[in-house]
Scaffold this motif. Sequence first.
Motif, PDB file in Angstrom:
ATOM      1  N   GLU A  21       0.830  -1.201   0.000  1.00 52.13           N
ATOM      2  CA  GLU A  21       0.000   0.000   0.000  1.00 52.13           C
ATOM      3  C   GLU A  21       0.867   1.255   0.000  1.00 52.13           C
ATOM      4  OE1 GLU A  21      -4.225  -1.045   2.088  1.00 52.13           O
ATOM      5  OE2 GLU A  21      -2.558  -0.534   3.391  1.00 52.13           O
ATOM      6  N   CYS A  22       0.383   2.275  -0.719  1.00 50.33           N
ATOM      7  CA  CYS A  22       1.052   3.565  -0.663  1.00 50.33           C
ATOM      8  C   CYS A  22       0.429   4.344   0.490  1.00 50.33           C
ATOM      9  CB  CYS A  22       0.871   4.305  -1.980  1.00 50.33           C
ATOM     10  SG  CYS A  22      -0.845   4.734  -2.322  1.00 50.33           S
ATOM     11  N   GLN A  23       0.779   5.621   0.624  1.00 49.73           N
ATOM     12  CA  GLN A  23       0.298   6.345   1.791  1.00 49.73           C
ATOM     13  C   GLN A  23      -1.181   6.701   1.725  1.00 49.73           C
ATOM     14  OE1 GLN A  23       3.243   9.126   3.360  1.00 49.73           O
ATOM     15  NE2 GLN A  23       4.819   7.809   2.506  1.00 49.73           N
ATOM     16  N   GLU A  24      -1.801   6.480   0.573  1.00 47.75           N
ATOM     17  CA  GLU A  24      -3.254   6.633   0.488  1.00 47.75           C
ATOM     18  C   GLU A  24      -3.945   5.517   1.280  1.00 47.75           C
ATOM     19  OE1 GLU A  24      -4.812   9.142  -1.130  1.00 47.75           O
ATOM     20  OE2 GLU A  24      -2.853   9.970  -1.659  1.00 47.75           O
ATOM     21  N   LYS A  25      -3.223   4.429   1.510  1.00 50.37           N
ATOM     22  CA  LYS A  25      -3.753   3.249   2.207  1.00 50.37           C
ATOM     23  C   LYS A  25      -5.111   2.798   1.660  1.00 50.37           C
ATOM     24  CE  LYS A  25      -3.450   4.571   6.376  1.00 50.37           C
ATOM     25  NZ  LYS A  25      -3.657   4.618   7.793  1.00 50.37           N
ATOM     26  N   ILE A  78      -3.807  -2.217  -2.719  1.00 47.39           N
ATOM     27  CA  ILE A  78      -2.408  -2.609  -2.919  1.00 47.39           C
ATOM     28  C   ILE A  78      -1.922  -2.356  -4.348  1.00 47.39           C
ATOM     29  CG2 ILE A  78      -0.896  -4.646  -2.827  1.00 47.39           C
ATOM     30  CD1 ILE A  78      -3.098  -5.848  -0.905  1.00 47.39           C
ATOM     31  N   HIS A  79      -0.843  -1.597  -4.492  1.00 51.28           N
ATOM     32  CA  HIS A  79      -0.221  -1.439  -5.814  1.00 51.28           C
ATOM     33  C   HIS A  79       0.556  -2.717  -6.134  1.00 51.28           C
ATOM     34  CE1 HIS A  79      -0.708   2.806  -6.878  1.00 51.28           C
ATOM     35  NE2 HIS A  79      -0.548   3.098  -5.602  1.00 51.28           N
ATOM     36  N   ILE A  80       0.391  -3.199  -7.355  1.00 56.92           N
ATOM     37  CA  ILE A  80       1.210  -4.334  -7.805  1.00 56.92           C
ATOM     38  C   ILE A  80       2.221  -3.776  -8.802  1.00 56.92           C
ATOM     39  CG2 ILE A  80       1.214  -6.545  -9.036  1.00 56.92           C
ATOM     40  CD1 ILE A  80      -0.436  -7.031  -6.709  1.00 56.92           C
ATOM     41  N   LEU A 109      -6.874   5.277 -11.479  1.00 53.88           N
ATOM     42  CA  LEU A 109      -5.489   5.473 -11.068  1.00 53.88           C
ATOM     43  C   LEU A 109      -5.447   6.033  -9.649  1.00 53.88           C
ATOM     44  CD1 LEU A 109      -3.678   6.920 -14.211  1.00 53.88           C
ATOM     45  CD2 LEU A 109      -3.689   4.578 -13.330  1.00 53.88           C
ATOM     46  N   CYS A 110      -4.334   5.817  -8.983  1.00 50.20           N
ATOM     47  CA  CYS A 110      -4.216   6.216  -7.581  1.00 50.20           C
ATOM     48  C   CYS A 110      -3.818   7.685  -7.463  1.00 50.20           C
ATOM     49  CB  CYS A 110      -3.177   5.341  -6.904  1.00 50.20           C
ATOM     50  SG  CYS A 110      -3.076   5.594  -5.135  1.00 50.20           S
ATOM     51  N   LYS A 111      -4.290   8.301  -6.387  1.00 50.09           N
ATOM     52  CA  LYS A 111      -3.982   9.722  -6.148  1.00 50.09           C
ATOM     53  C   LYS A 111      -2.480   9.955  -5.911  1.00 50.09           C
ATOM     54  CE  LYS A 111      -8.183  10.751  -3.501  1.00 50.09           C
ATOM     55  NZ  LYS A 111      -8.353   9.499  -2.820  1.00 50.09           N
ATOM     56  N   CYS A 112      -1.756   8.905  -5.556  1.00 49.26           N
ATOM     57  CA  CYS A 112      -0.339   9.082  -5.223  1.00 49.26           C
ATOM     58  C   CYS A 112       0.521   9.340  -6.457  1.00 49.26           C
ATOM     59  CB  CYS A 112       0.186   7.849  -4.495  1.00 49.26           C
ATOM     60  SG  CYS A 112       0.415   6.420  -5.578  1.00 49.26           S
ATOM     61  N   GLY A 113      -0.056   9.164  -7.646  1.00 44.63           N
ATOM     62  CA  GLY A 113       0.698   9.438  -8.863  1.00 44.63           C
ATOM     63  C   GLY A 113       1.333   8.205  -9.481  1.00 44.63           C
TER      64      GLY A 113
END
Length: 432
Positions: A246-250, A253-255, A308-312
């Motif tokens: 997991e990134c900090q968005e929690k 899970i990013h693969i 897509l995730c907010k973390c970029g």
Amino acid sequence: MYYDKAIETMKREDLKKLQLERLQKTVHAAYQSPFYKKRFDSIGLKPKDIRTLEDIYKIPFTTKDDLRAAYPDLMLAVPKNQPVRIHSSSGTTGRATVIFFTKKDIDVWADLMGRCLYMAGMRPDDVFQNMVSYGLFTGGLGFHYGAERFGSMVIPAGGGNTAKQITLIKDFGTTYLHITPSYALHIAYELEQMKIPASSLGLKGLFCGAEPYSESTRKKLEEIYRIPVFNSYGLSEMNGPGVGFECQEKEDIHIWEDNYIVEIIDPQTGEAVLPGERGELVLTTINREAMPILRYRTKDLTFLHKDLCKCGRTHAKIGRIIGRSDDMLIVRGVNLFPSQIEAVIMEIPEVGNNYQIVIDRSDEHLDRLTVKVEIDNKVFHGELKDLKMIQKKIKHAIKEEIMIQPEIELLEPNTLPPSEGKAKRVIDLRNI
Ligand code: ADP
Ligand code: ZN
């Protein structure tokens, strides 16, 4: 903040291009192994038939049974003197399977793991305590190499010996722990006995994985330790940890798609499900030398995020694993996962840190589901009528979720066997 910005935020179309290149290379390499040569030849498939990413569907799935049949080295795709290490699965569901690594494979793995830790916020100044067992189990050395890779100090504490773990944390200023969620709950109990608030230890984050756990358990851990808990996903067949994190968005899970091709299939038909639909995760290694594995059926049930995730980061995300298809219990004809029960009980404030599910058959040959739940000491020694109320509350909440009425046994804290590695949550006494 990225560990490897170019790769982590790569445009989707470039990522796809890279995947195709690596898939083609991998298929050629896999064909060098006796196992895949035989498998390809038996259906007349040639490595050069893989021209697009969609051609992956031409390749048959690889299963855990295939890995067992290929034991010890029929899937090895390099000369026998090339690997520098082996690992194996923890054998949760039968005979262990073995994975070989070349020097480059170990390097790539350490980098992937480094990416994960960095993504969750760990930095070179941090002190990392690895509280899972070392040895053949991938969780030990996998995390160890990853954390060392970017310069954190690593304490290779291994699993168990809680008092010593706590001393190490205090004496060496540990900031991050890798720990199974069940062991983190157990340590929380021990800390309470020692009258040490978990939040006073100076920890910054927990990396929890290796076994399924619910969002409610994460919340509970975050409340106890007062720090973020990140979900870490991996399996030995795909290296071990470092496959997804997991990134900090929690938020799931990013693969790492530059290393794995992700598919979600209907476990019955083997067909791809639509994005967002639940199914079995299938993974293909596309950056591994010693032992490439094509379309591996993980048996883990999850879904693919559409957005897509907010973390970029552009790499795909999968939902929290609800369990393995072979964890599914059928009780009185109803399908259920232990994680559903966990999610419900961990929401109840009086519930303590451990539970167990027991299934047996009554004299009338009916399935009986008993959930043994440890509860808070104060509550346990309180008024009997309160106990009855809690019992009713838990029973009702579980029934609402799974439609089956369970028996509830309330226990004092620390009555059930504590878990120092992967927890054994289900005891099935039916002979089926
Ligand atoms: P074994 O299959 O013998 O347990 P592994 O040690 O390789 O061998 O375990 C990998 C499995 O552990 C995964 O396939 C998955 O079922 C489970 N697992 C690992 N991490 C997680 C996680 N974060 N959430 C849920 N399940 C997990
Ligand atoms: Zn993200």
